[in-house]
Design a protein around this motif. Structure first.
Motif, PDB file in Angstrom:
ATOM      1  N   ALA A   1       0.696  -1.310   0.253  1.00 39.76           N
ATOM      2  CA  ALA A   1      -0.054  -0.028   0.048  1.00 39.76           C
ATOM      3  C   ALA A   1       0.827   1.218   0.008  1.00 39.76           C
ATOM      4  O   ALA A   1       1.969   1.064   0.210  1.00 39.76           O
ATOM      5  CB  ALA A   1      -1.048   0.148   1.310  1.00 39.76           C
ATOM      6  N   ALA A   2       0.431   2.466  -0.343  1.00 37.77           N
ATOM      7  CA  ALA A   2       1.010   3.567  -0.380  1.00 37.77           C
ATOM      8  C   ALA A   2       0.219   4.745   0.572  1.00 37.77           C
ATOM      9  O   ALA A   2      -1.044   4.772   0.161  1.00 37.77           O
ATOM     10  CB  ALA A   2       1.433   3.916  -1.986  1.00 37.77           C
ATOM     11  N   ILE A   3       0.933   5.468   0.907  1.00 42.29           N
ATOM     12  CA  ILE A   3       0.467   6.694   1.506  1.00 42.29           C
ATOM     13  C   ILE A   3       0.823   7.874   0.620  1.00 42.29           C
ATOM     14  O   ILE A   3       2.053   8.027   0.653  1.00 42.29           O
ATOM     15  CB  ILE A   3       0.841   7.236   2.952  1.00 42.29           C
ATOM     16  N   VAL A   4      -0.161   8.483  -0.041  1.00 45.91           N
ATOM     17  CA  VAL A   4       0.345   9.706  -0.827  1.00 45.91           C
ATOM     18  C   VAL A   4       0.251  11.010  -0.222  1.00 45.91           C
ATOM     19  O   VAL A   4      -1.071  11.423   0.221  1.00 45.91           O
ATOM     20  CB  VAL A   4      -0.537   9.738  -2.209  1.00 45.91           C
ATOM     21  N   VAL A   5       1.299  11.431   0.388  1.00 46.04           N
ATOM     22  CA  VAL A   5       1.283  12.654   1.029  1.00 46.04           C
ATOM     23  C   VAL A   5       1.209  14.010   0.131  1.00 46.04           C
ATOM     24  O   VAL A   5       2.014  14.075  -0.990  1.00 46.04           O
ATOM     25  CB  VAL A   5       2.515  12.972   1.819  1.00 46.04           C
TER      26      VAL A   5
ATOM     27  N   THR B   1      -1.671  -9.108  -0.880  1.00 46.40           N
ATOM     28  CA  THR B   1      -0.645  -8.362  -2.058  1.00 46.40           C
ATOM     29  C   THR B   1      -0.167  -9.697  -2.952  1.00 46.40           C
ATOM     30  O   THR B   1      -0.222  -9.410  -4.131  1.00 46.40           O
ATOM     31  CB  THR B   1       0.457  -7.454  -1.350  1.00 46.40           C
ATOM     32  N   ALA B   2       0.432 -10.689  -2.217  1.00 46.42           N
ATOM     33  CA  ALA B   2       1.038 -11.409  -3.185  1.00 46.42           C
ATOM     34  C   ALA B   2       0.093 -12.431  -3.815  1.00 46.42           C
ATOM     35  O   ALA B   2       0.397 -12.592  -4.955  1.00 46.42           O
ATOM     36  CB  ALA B   2       1.856 -12.621  -1.928  1.00 46.42           C
ATOM     37  N   ALA B   3      -1.028 -12.645  -3.221  1.00 43.48           N
ATOM     38  CA  ALA B   3      -2.141 -13.463  -3.973  1.00 43.48           C
ATOM     39  C   ALA B   3      -2.396 -12.579  -5.010  1.00 43.48           C
ATOM     40  O   ALA B   3      -2.887 -13.134  -6.147  1.00 43.48           O
ATOM     41  CB  ALA B   3      -3.363 -13.572  -3.096  1.00 43.48           C
ATOM     42  N   ARG B   4      -2.499 -11.201  -4.970  1.00 40.81           N
ATOM     43  CA  ARG B   4      -3.226 -10.413  -6.197  1.00 40.81           C
ATOM     44  C   ARG B   4      -2.223 -10.368  -7.339  1.00 40.81           C
ATOM     45  O   ARG B   4      -2.500 -10.323  -8.442  1.00 40.81           O
ATOM     46  CB  ARG B   4      -3.453  -9.051  -5.593  1.00 40.81           C
TER      47      ARG B   4
END
Length: 673
Positions: free
Chosen positions: A100-104, A281-284
């Motif tokens: 996941a990512a936090i876009v600041v 995430t790995a399964a995706r």
């Protein structure tokens, strides 16, 4: 690692434009989760992220920094990524391994557009991400205006989960739109619950309705409840948020002030409840999530450290990674968990963990590592095309022998760099993404490898050609006792069409020039063409040997080579030589609102516009195609970014040679002399 342990891990990249406060946010996340006892600051140069000299000198992130913490029994690994557009390769390589990512971002309307390339990359890779609007104490626009601007640059629908509470234009708290509980920020502690302000009831309801309606686009059951005016349970809303975020269908929005730790705990709570676990995430990605399978990992970043040598930052996608095991035929020499510039040795790493491996000498950023033979590597970020160059040379000429090895290591750390020994200008040219990018790289060369560089603008690889056909005669005769030297040739020199290159023929009859001497003639012609009458390599010329004579004793291949050079030296200046410059085919991408400025920029640099059209896959962006003289390319990326708030970019390739305008050619030749 048990299945419970896999589910209780999160890999989160912190991304966003330069100066948005990413490193400050990382400090707050670590402080609130008690991973550190005292927050560092950018000004004091003591943050966990930005631990390198290059970062602290510039007070900005220049490479990926890694740190870990534990919160509510969740093991977090944070990847603090550079914000400068010139260092985007670092960010993209790291994002490949993030769950996941936090876009600041900052609450400034003019800066929202700078998020467009980042959103595009996240969406293309289907990386779940949420937005954290930082520095709300300095908001220069209304919150809803900021949300609207964010929606314009995001292909995914934005879902605000908070609404700000302001007092005299200062943000003093927020309303949780899921629970409808209001909070006031409290320095050094979690926010205090307070009654919902009556004057914000209407705005809060409108924002909450918008959130639920967006979620209902992906949940028919929720849609039915809204149609029937049934208030959905909080648990159901949270479940929708988790499912939709994990599938990269929505972008939740949070707010706060990282410098004061405001809004950090709600952000962490959202990562705990809504962000996907590492096994999801790995399964995706279509990978197995069992710990007893073959080990599979991917290199996200390469470091060369002063003490530990080479370190490869990897994300474990399958199986268990153990110190001493063999991956891709190489033995792992140390497994480390990173905390900024510090390394903690560990014996093994499990699925989802991000660790550094020691001394994997033949392994590069983006490589897929496996305990068994890897049939096909995992997808990796494309290497960015270089757009800015400097010619470099060591201060000390004796250091030239060290340059190749040092540059090899520099390019391992940063794949978006490129260097070459130019065949025409004989310069060593360092290519990258901009002026700051190359200066950071040169600082690394000096600090890590004791190589100080002189820099200058690269020479343009001009060529020359001719306009007129001519016949020329060259005779070389030399006598100095014993055997002499004699060669005599007649040449026809003709221009060729642009791009045909160089041809050599001979029409000798009767043996006036013996066959064994003709290669010498061609060699003499070629040697001359490397440095024509204007001082540059000659192209698009046809030379024919038509006649000559020889001496049975004194003639030799070497003598005929000299005769050919004399004939070329005599004839070429009479062929109306002209200067040629390389033209590049460029594709310039920019938001549509800046297209007119891009067209002016290209035209102002002697560019020839070929056309423009909507940029495929980009909302409200255009692609301008043009020819641009290479002489005009040097600062092109700097001006382009200045005109487009930093987001414009271009790709290029050599296309053809073109005559330089007479006045400009006169100036170039005068400078060359």
């Amino acid at each position: 690692m048990s299945s419970q342990r896999i589910e209780n891990a999160r890999n989160v990249a912190i991304v966003g434009p330069y100066s948005s406060g990413k490193t400050t946010l990382l400090e707050s996340l670590l402080f609130v989760t008690k991973a550190i006892h005292r927050k560092g600051s950018i000004k004091e140069g003591n943050t966990i992220g930005d631990s390198t000299t290059e970062a602290r000198d510039r007070k900005m992130s220049v490479e990926v920094s890694v740190a870990s913490s534990n919160y509510q029994d969740i093991q977090f690994t944070f990847l603090d990524c550079p914000g400068s557009i010139e260092l985007a390769q670092e960010t993209q390589n790291a994002l490949v391994g993030a769950g996941a990512a936090i876009v600041v971002c900052e609450p400034v309307l003019e800066k929202v557009l700078t998020l467009a390339p980042l959103f595009k990359f996240l969406d293309d890779w289907e990386i779940p991400h949420l937005v954290f609007i930082n520095k709300m104490d300095r908001a220069a626009a209304n919150y809803m205006e900021i949300l609207h601007a964010l929606k314009e640059v995001s292909a995914r629908p934005l879902v605000p989960q908070q609404y700000p509470i302001t007092a005299k234009h200062d943000c003093v708290g927020y309303i949780d739109l899921v629970t409808e509980q209001a909070y006031h920020y409290h320095s050094g502690n979690p926010a205090d619950p307070v009654p919902l302000p009556e004057d914000l009831a209407e705005e809060e309801q409108a924002a909450r309705t918008e959130m639920l309606e967006t979620l209902s686009d992906f949940d028919d059951g929720l849609l039915e409840q809204l149609v029937e005016e049934i208030d959905p349970p909080q648990e159901e809303i949270l479940q929708d948020l988790k499912q939709d975020l994990s599938a990269d269908l929505i972008v939740p929005v949070f707010l706060g002030m990282a410098e004061n730790d405001y809004g950090i705990r709600p952000l962490l709570d959202a990562l705990v409840k809504e962000a996907p676990a590492t096994n999801i995430t790995a399964a995706r990605r279509g990978l197995k999530t069992k710990e007893d399978g073959d080990t599979l990992a991917q290199v996200l970043k390469t470091y060369y450290t002063p003490q530990g040598g080479k370190l490869s930052l990897v994300r474990v996608w399958q199986g268990t990674l153990v110190d001493g095991m063999t991956l891709n035929g190489q033995r792992v020499s140390g497994v480390y968990r990173l905390m900024g510039g510090h390394q903690e040795p560990v014996q093994k790493a499990q699925i989802g963990e991000i660790v550094a491996l020691g001394r994997m000498e033949d392994i590069h950023t983006g490589d897929t590592l496996g305990s068994e033979e890897v049939e096909s590597g995992l997808p990796k970020a494309d290497v960015m095309s270089p757009v800015y160059a400097l010619a470099i040379a060591p201060d000390n000429r004796r250091d030239e022998v060290k340059l190749s090895g040092a540059m090899g290591k520099l390019l391992e750390e940063d794949p978006s760099l490129h260097w070459e020994q130019h065949g025409d200008t004989h310069e060593v040219i360092l290519w990258g993404q901009g002026e700051i990018h190359l200066q950071v790289s040169l600082d690394r060369l000096r600090r890590k490898y004791n190589l100080s560089m002189n820099t200058r603008l690269p020479q343009v690889p001009y060529k020359e050609t001719i306009r007129q056909e001519i016949k020329s005669h060259g005779r070389y005769k030399h006598q100095s006792g014993g055997h002499g030297a004699f060669g005599d040739v007649y040449l026809e020199i003709k221009p060729l069409s642009r791009g045909e290159g160089y041809n050599f023929h001979q029409t000798i009859v009767g043996g006036v020039v013996p066959k064994q001497y003709i290669p010498g003639v061609e060699t003499g012609v070629k040697e001359y063409l490397a440095h024509g009458p204007l001082g540059f390599p000659v192209v698009d010329v046809d030379v024919t040997l038509t006649d000559g004579s020889y001496h049975s004793v004194d003639s030799s291949e070497q003598a005929f080579k000299q005769a050919a050079r004399l004939a070329m030296t005599e004839g070429m200046p009479k062929c109306q030589p002209v200067l040629l410059e390389p033209l590049l085919m460029i594709n310039v991408a920019a938001p549509s609102e800046f297209t007119s400025k891009v067209l002016q920029l290209v035209s102002g640099r002697r560019g020839q516009i070929l056309g423009y059209e909507a940029l495929e896959g980009w909302k409200n962006w255009d692609n301008v195609t043009a020819y641009l003289p290479q002489a005009e390319m040097h600062n092109f990326i700097i001006e382009l970014r200045s005109l487009t708030l930093g987001v414009g970019f271009f790709t290029w390739q050599y296309d053809h040679l073109q005559e330089v305008p007479d006045k400009l050619a006169h100036d170039i030749l005068a400078t060359a002399k």
